[in-house]
Design a protein around this motif. Sequence first.
Motif, PDB file in Angstrom:
ATOM      1  N   MET A   1       0.845  -1.190   0.000  1.00 60.27           N
ATOM      2  CA  MET A   1       0.000   0.000   0.000  1.00 60.27           C
ATOM      3  C   MET A   1       0.884   1.246   0.000  1.00 60.27           C
ATOM      4  SD  MET A   1      -1.254   0.500   3.943  1.00 60.27           S
ATOM      5  CE  MET A   1      -0.032   0.879   5.220  1.00 60.27           C
ATOM      6  N   LYS A   2       0.323   2.369  -0.444  1.00 55.65           N
ATOM      7  CA  LYS A   2       1.026   3.647  -0.375  1.00 55.65           C
ATOM      8  C   LYS A   2       0.832   4.255   1.005  1.00 55.65           C
ATOM      9  CE  LYS A   2       0.415   4.797  -5.287  1.00 55.65           C
ATOM     10  NZ  LYS A   2      -0.573   3.737  -5.636  1.00 55.65           N
ATOM     11  N   ALA A   3       1.881   4.918   1.521  1.00 58.59           N
ATOM     12  CA  ALA A   3       1.801   5.527   2.848  1.00 58.59           C
ATOM     13  C   ALA A   3       2.781   6.685   2.931  1.00 58.59           C
ATOM     14  CB  ALA A   3       2.121   4.494   3.929  1.00 58.59           C
ATOM     15  N   LEU A   4       2.398   7.707   3.713  1.00 59.05           N
ATOM     16  CA  LEU A   4       3.267   8.859   3.954  1.00 59.05           C
ATOM     17  C   LEU A   4       4.113   8.555   5.188  1.00 59.05           C
ATOM     18  CD1 LEU A   4       3.824  11.745   5.525  1.00 59.05           C
ATOM     19  CD2 LEU A   4       4.061  11.687   3.040  1.00 59.05           C
ATOM     20  N   VAL A   5       5.427   8.513   5.013  1.00 61.03           N
ATOM     21  CA  VAL A   5       6.333   8.055   6.067  1.00 61.03           C
ATOM     22  C   VAL A   5       7.210   9.213   6.552  1.00 61.03           C
ATOM     23  CG1 VAL A   5       8.194   6.439   6.655  1.00 61.03           C
ATOM     24  CG2 VAL A   5       6.348   5.733   5.110  1.00 61.03           C
ATOM     25  N   TYR A   6       7.263   9.348   7.870  1.00 58.41           N
ATOM     26  CA  TYR A   6       8.155  10.314   8.522  1.00 58.41           C
ATOM     27  C   TYR A   6       9.545   9.695   8.621  1.00 58.41           C
ATOM     28  CZ  TYR A   6      10.223  12.790  12.561  1.00 58.41           C
ATOM     29  OH  TYR A   6      11.050  13.479  13.413  1.00 58.41           O
ATOM     30  N   SER A   7      10.555  10.410   8.110  1.00 61.74           N
ATOM     31  CA  SER A   7      11.918   9.868   8.069  1.00 61.74           C
ATOM     32  C   SER A   7      12.892  10.646   8.940  1.00 61.74           C
ATOM     33  CB  SER A   7      12.424   9.843   6.619  1.00 61.74           C
ATOM     34  OG  SER A   7      11.544   9.106   5.804  1.00 61.74           O
ATOM     35  N   GLY A   8      12.388  11.456   9.854  1.00 61.68           N
ATOM     36  CA  GLY A   8      13.230  12.294  10.698  1.00 61.68           C
ATOM     37  C   GLY A   8      12.871  13.746  10.492  1.00 61.68           C
ATOM     38  N   PRO A   9      13.338  14.633  11.383  1.00 60.19           N
ATOM     39  CA  PRO A   9      12.979  16.046  11.279  1.00 60.19           C
ATOM     40  C   PRO A   9      13.162  16.613   9.874  1.00 60.19           C
ATOM     41  CG  PRO A   9      14.149  15.652  13.313  1.00 60.19           C
ATOM     42  CD  PRO A   9      14.207  14.363  12.538  1.00 60.19           C
ATOM     43  N   GLY A  10      12.089  17.172   9.335  1.00 64.40           N
ATOM     44  CA  GLY A  10      12.124  17.782   8.015  1.00 64.40           C
ATOM     45  C   GLY A  10      12.061  16.806   6.862  1.00 64.40           C
ATOM     46  N   LYS A  11      11.915  15.511   7.151  1.00 62.92           N
ATOM     47  CA  LYS A  11      11.958  14.509   6.084  1.00 62.92           C
ATOM     48  C   LYS A  11      10.684  13.670   6.074  1.00 62.92           C
ATOM     49  CE  LYS A  11      16.980  14.009   6.601  1.00 62.92           C
ATOM     50  NZ  LYS A  11      18.058  13.057   6.972  1.00 62.92           N
ATOM     51  N   LYS A  12      10.109  13.526   4.888  1.00 69.89           N
ATOM     52  CA  LYS A  12       8.922  12.699   4.698  1.00 69.89           C
ATOM     53  C   LYS A  12       8.917  12.201   3.262  1.00 69.89           C
ATOM     54  CE  LYS A  12       6.134  16.778   3.612  1.00 69.89           C
ATOM     55  NZ  LYS A  12       7.305  17.681   3.631  1.00 69.89           N
ATOM     56  N   SER A  13       8.235  11.077   3.028  1.00 67.61           N
ATOM     57  CA  SER A  13       8.199  10.527   1.674  1.00 67.61           C
ATOM     58  C   SER A  13       6.980   9.643   1.514  1.00 67.61           C
ATOM     59  CB  SER A  13       9.474   9.726   1.373  1.00 67.61           C
ATOM     60  OG  SER A  13       9.648   8.692   2.336  1.00 67.61           O
ATOM     61  N   LEU A  14       6.495   9.539   0.299  1.00 67.51           N
ATOM     62  CA  LEU A  14       5.415   8.618  -0.032  1.00 67.51           C
ATOM     63  C   LEU A  14       6.058   7.304  -0.446  1.00 67.51           C
ATOM     64  CD1 LEU A  14       2.341   8.256  -0.395  1.00 67.51           C
ATOM     65  CD2 LEU A  14       2.645   8.955  -2.778  1.00 67.51           C
ATOM     66  N   GLU A  15       5.763   6.239   0.293  1.00 63.35           N
ATOM     67  CA  GLU A  15       6.450   4.964   0.095  1.00 63.35           C
ATOM     68  C   GLU A  15       5.445   3.827  -0.071  1.00 63.35           C
ATOM     69  OE1 GLU A  15       9.154   4.175   3.275  1.00 63.35           O
ATOM     70  OE2 GLU A  15      10.126   6.164   3.166  1.00 63.35           O
ATOM     71  N   GLU A  16       5.949   2.696  -0.565  1.00 62.37           N
ATOM     72  CA  GLU A  16       5.190   1.450  -0.557  1.00 62.37           C
ATOM     73  C   GLU A  16       5.478   0.734   0.753  1.00 62.37           C
ATOM     74  OE1 GLU A  16       3.020  -0.056  -2.574  1.00 62.37           O
ATOM     75  OE2 GLU A  16       2.955   1.602  -4.008  1.00 62.37           O
ATOM     76  N   ARG A  17       4.428   0.380   1.478  1.00 58.62           N
ATOM     77  CA  ARG A  17       4.544  -0.329   2.743  1.00 58.62           C
ATOM     78  C   ARG A  17       3.628  -1.555   2.731  1.00 58.62           C
ATOM     79  NH1 ARG A  17       6.484   1.894   7.536  1.00 58.62           N
ATOM     80  NH2 ARG A  17       8.339   3.126   7.092  1.00 58.62           N
ATOM     81  N   PRO A  18       3.929  -2.574   3.527  1.00 53.93           N
ATOM     82  CA  PRO A  18       3.020  -3.725   3.596  1.00 53.93           C
ATOM     83  C   PRO A  18       1.679  -3.312   4.189  1.00 53.93           C
ATOM     84  CG  PRO A  18       5.175  -4.235   4.568  1.00 53.93           C
ATOM     85  CD  PRO A  18       5.138  -2.757   4.344  1.00 53.93           C
TER      86      PRO A  18
END
Length: 345
Positions: free
Chosen positions: A1-18
Amino acid sequence: MKALVYSGPGKKSLEERPKPSISAPTDAIVKITKTTICGTDLHILKGDLPSCQPGRILGHEGVGIVDSVGPAVTAFKPGDRVLISCVSACGKCEFCRKGMFSHCTTGGWILGNTIDGTQAEFVRTPHADTSLYPIPEGADEEALVMLSDILPTGFECGVLNGKVQPGATVAIVGSGPVGLAALLTAQFYSPGEIIMIDLDDKRLEVAKRFGATRTINSTDGNAVAAVMTLTGNRGVDTAIEAVGIPATFELCEQIVAAGGVIANIGVHGVPVALHLERLWDRNISITTRLVDTASTPMLLKVLGAHKIDPKLLITHRFKLDHILDAYETFGNAAKTGALKVIIEA
């Protein structure tokens, strides 16, 4: 599924997740149909909430369709349309029995914080029986998204904690989505004056349309003098802080009347000065709270009776594929005029 992921301060990305799966008997998996972005998500991206670790799927608001349920779930079944509460509540622990669901010992505000949240195609919701609400037939899903968080937050943390009374003078510092939610719900109690304070004239114009009796642009630093002029130098009965920065909380300290209440809504990431040298003899109360969503059933009835229109808060709409654009729009509200954005999964 697609999901918006927090990757640390100031960082985010739309990723494929289970796709999430049932991990406890009381869980439900909900297919998200509509979600949104909260100011708290922006605080997370600033690094203000260390409880939310990199790798987390953000989001704690939304509506959807039940995909599957654990064996202990009795109130919902696959195919049911549901409102997802931003707070998960077991309904059994000491705090839940007090109605303090935000402090549930196995729940509270965990979605998009300590467990994966709703800015995705699917979400696992713990304690489904007591953390989901059935969507009434014919109800508007976009309006209901506002009942996941900001309407109960503005009402509980601002209006109820602020002890708003008929005829009272109320000041709401911050005309963002939660401040406007406090404005809408404060009118349940017929205060005499509702003064909205903000830096943005566009948001203040919106506040007037929503029922504010007075507006003050605080850019010039003269907001305190303006409030005192409006109140005959007395101050306000209730000062609601709806931003979450030191300057706005200290402004509330300066404008509250003797015997008044300062009701904090904002998420504060840095220390704030408490000026007891001025306030020690003023008979004031200061309240803090994380929304419990105890008012959600009542707000659903108010919405169903068409006594409130939370869709007024929605300014932009995006597909989940464009959630990064949604964050850009929401995070630059002064330029875009954004209040709440709807994201369709």
